[in-house]
Design a protein around this motif. Structure first.
Motif, PDB file in Angstrom:
ATOM      1  N   VAL A  11       1.343  -1.162   0.105  1.00  0.00           N
ATOM      2  CA  VAL A  11       0.579  -0.145  -0.430  1.00  0.00           C
ATOM      3  C   VAL A  11       0.581   0.935   0.098  1.00  0.00           C
ATOM      4  N   LYS A  14       2.201   2.597  -3.061  1.00  0.00           N
ATOM      5  CA  LYS A  14       1.688   3.588  -4.778  1.00  0.00           C
ATOM      6  C   LYS A  14       2.288   4.154  -4.982  1.00  0.00           C
ATOM      7  N   LEU A 113       0.048   1.095  -9.445  1.00  0.00           N
ATOM      8  CA  LEU A 113      -1.213   2.265  -8.714  1.00  0.00           C
ATOM      9  C   LEU A 113      -2.024   2.696  -7.779  1.00  0.00           C
ATOM     10  N   ASP A 114      -2.501   1.240  -7.139  1.00  0.00           N
ATOM     11  CA  ASP A 114      -3.217   1.495  -6.266  1.00  0.00           C
ATOM     12  C   ASP A 114      -3.758   0.287  -5.332  1.00  0.00           C
ATOM     13  N   LYS A 116      -6.275  -1.535  -2.994  1.00  0.00           N
ATOM     14  CA  LYS A 116      -7.717  -0.986  -2.037  1.00  0.00           C
ATOM     15  C   LYS A 116      -8.320  -2.086  -1.932  1.00  0.00           C
ATOM     16  N   SER A 126      -2.219  -2.295 -11.084  1.00  0.00           N
ATOM     17  CA  SER A 126      -0.402  -1.949 -11.495  1.00  0.00           C
ATOM     18  C   SER A 126      -0.664  -1.793 -12.549  1.00  0.00           C
ATOM     19  N   GLU A 143      -3.340  -2.295 -17.795  1.00  0.00           N
ATOM     20  CA  GLU A 143      -3.219  -1.633 -16.213  1.00  0.00           C
ATOM     21  C   GLU A 143      -4.047  -3.095 -15.761  1.00  0.00           C
TER      22      GLU A 143
END
Length: 150
Positions: A11, A14, A113-114, A116, A126, A143
């Motif tokens: 996390v 990022k 990228l993130d 969640k 990613s 992605e």
């Protein structure tokens, strides 16, 4: 290879760039095997003589073959400790800016990228970019979404 000790470390990563991996050669044998596995025997992939006279001057890898190599490259880009499993959840966006002539060498780099929360763990978003040795444009930019279960 980037090793993440935990989901929390992932996390915090990022925006982090991953890679690049080592180079990986695309052989005609691999393209032919992929054609057999997918029943996609289009001449630009498997007919060397016809492809020499075609638009690319040689046989080329299937776009989906290039995309499928994300599984191979992912293992070389990162690892996350203490997971029960990680599975492909899907793709949000995929592009094939350049063809991959047989005999080319590819490598990948990535970006976190993130991350969640998800019902069973977390989803990792990613961006994976697969480049061609000596090429001006990447072979594939995707992605990816992975479900990571602690």
């Amino acid at each position: 290879m980037r090793v993440f000790e935990s989901i929390d470390e992932l996390v915090a990563a990022k925006g982090e760039q991953l890679g690049p991996t080592d180079w990986f050669e695309i052989t005609q044998e691999r393209v032919d095997t992929f054609a057999d596995a997918t029943d996609d025997h289009q001449w630009i992939h498997i007919d060397k003589e016809r492809a020499e006279a075609g638009p690319f001057g040689t046989t080329i890898a299937h776009g989906y073959l290039t995309l499928s190599l994300i599984a191979h490259f992912g293992k070389a880009l990162y690892r996350i400790k203490n997971l029960t499993m990680g599975i492909n959840y899907g793709l949000n966006k995929v592009r094939f800016p350049a063809v991959v002539p047989v005999g080319s060498r590819l490598r990948a780099s990535g970006e976190v990228l993130d991350v969640k929360p998800a019902a069973q763990g977390v989803q990792l978003f990613s961006r994976i970019t697969i480049e061609i040795d000596g090429g001006d444009k990447p072979a594939c930019v995707a992605e990816t979404v992975s479900l990571l279960v602690p």
